[in-house]
Design an enzyme around this catalytic site. Sequence first.
Site, PDB file in Angstrom:
ATOM      1  N   VAL A 167       0.828  -1.204   0.000  1.00  0.00           N
ATOM      2  CA  VAL A 167       0.000   0.000   0.000  1.00  0.00           C
ATOM      3  C   VAL A 167       0.863   1.255   0.000  1.00  0.00           C
ATOM      4  CG1 VAL A 167      -1.704   1.319   1.315  1.00  0.00           C
ATOM      5  CG2 VAL A 167      -1.907  -1.161   1.152  1.00  0.00           C
ATOM      6  N   GLU A 168       2.016   1.192   0.627  1.00  0.00           N
ATOM      7  CA  GLU A 168       2.845   2.385   0.775  1.00  0.00           C
ATOM      8  C   GLU A 168       3.736   2.638  -0.445  1.00  0.00           C
ATOM      9  OE1 GLU A 168       4.669   2.902   4.672  1.00  0.00           O
ATOM     10  OE2 GLU A 168       3.299   1.401   5.477  1.00  0.00           O
ATOM     11  N   MET A 169       4.750   1.797  -0.665  1.00  0.00           N
ATOM     12  CA  MET A 169       5.680   2.040  -1.766  1.00  0.00           C
ATOM     13  C   MET A 169       5.706   0.896  -2.771  1.00  0.00           C
ATOM     14  SD  MET A 169       8.663   3.845   0.566  1.00  0.00           S
ATOM     15  CE  MET A 169       9.526   4.788  -0.670  1.00  0.00           C
TER      16      MET A 169
END
Length: 468
Positions: free
Chosen positions: A260-262
């Site tokens: 979800v982040e990177m």
Amino acid sequence: MWRNFVMLGVMVAVMALSFLVQGETRAADDLRLPPMSKFQEVGALVRDRCMACHTMDYALPFYASIPGIKQIIERDYKDGLRAMDLRDEFGDTSMDRPVNEATLAKMEWVMINETMPPAKFAAVHWSSKISSQQRELILDWVKTTRAAHYATGLASPDRSNEPLQPMPDSLPADLRKAALGKKLFEDARLSVDNSVSCASCHMLDKGGTDGRRFSEGVRKQLGDINAPSVFNAVFNVRQFWNGRAADLAEQADGPPFNPVEMGSKDWDEIISKLRQDSVLQEEFLEVYPVSAQGGGWSGKNITDAISEYEKTLITPNSRFDKWLKGDNGAITREELDGYRRFKAYRCSSCHVGKSVGGQTFEYMDLKENYFAARGGPLQESDAGLKAFTGRAYDAHKFKVPNLRNVELTAPYLHDGTATSLDEAVKIMGVYLVGLEVSVNDRKLLVAFLRSLTGEFQGKKVSGDVVQQ
């Protein structure tokens, strides 16, 4: 009858703690020795008696099986354990380190306010009371331990024993690594689609946060937990709300591979992009030259550089720091009254030390059921420390955030539901202290919290100041 047994145990525990403190005070005369460092002679007694209500390993007394009594005793033990768990402080694996800074502050508070043993017991069993001499011995031990292990040496003599300490102006850091780490911290090529960097969620011009309830990652995805400030993270006992990273380097190893982040696959994927940058390639190999000792490009070296940079992200010289150092005019009377209430409401028992937090994990629902009152389904991020340890009793336990620059880091709490400092203070009062904090006291507490905004690189930390 069972109450007499219980009170007998309380009396023995109190006396054992008194003997322990007397011995510890003598040992503390030599500050090379860690005060309260689990005395060989009395350690077993402490674990057997003093920790009775503060460890899950304690065996309930025989009369605890009696119907009616059983429920009362189990509740008391559960409440004691949730309020302060001493297993990590007095266990066999902690013989070589001092008692946690937050534990010191908790013990100091109950001694100053004379809340131990509980008044309802002491009123009937007068002999269980702690004498003024014993109380002073314990407070002296707290003072000695704090001075030996946690004081920064920057406070004026009359304020050197405050539970909050002035922040140092800087920390030792490898400046070449830090300069490289800054570039990597700001490099979006760590993400799968080159759209998100560490700085995307931790903006230095927004108090080290992004000002959002949940941060936006690759492909416009939203996380489910509020991003804490990167400023002063170096002082945290562990990283992330649930403590799953031991230090800054381990923390930096997480977001690049969070889908979800990177969203990157692995370090090889990231390094294949970074090494195509000839300028970065040259700089990286100068700082981490190829060698048999593990130089050159690697995830370990990338996170090492980022963590070295984050060591420089500290914010000293707040107005409250200046007051701690002896400048009486640095804060207003209203802010000073707020600090006094900060201590009176036990806020400083958890938000402690030079970073005003980050030293312990506490239950979000210690006094009341926060999650039921909040409503909505529980999220994975609501598990807290349990998500890291796997222990059921760690559910809803979170790392206490540091409060430096807090007026710039809204929204608040792990779930980002509090949008103002007033709201956050009100919630903390109900669910962690068990009290309704009055409107006037909240106003004073918020005033104090605003005095914690420090400086970065000689200038006041910038960001959006929350209004209420």
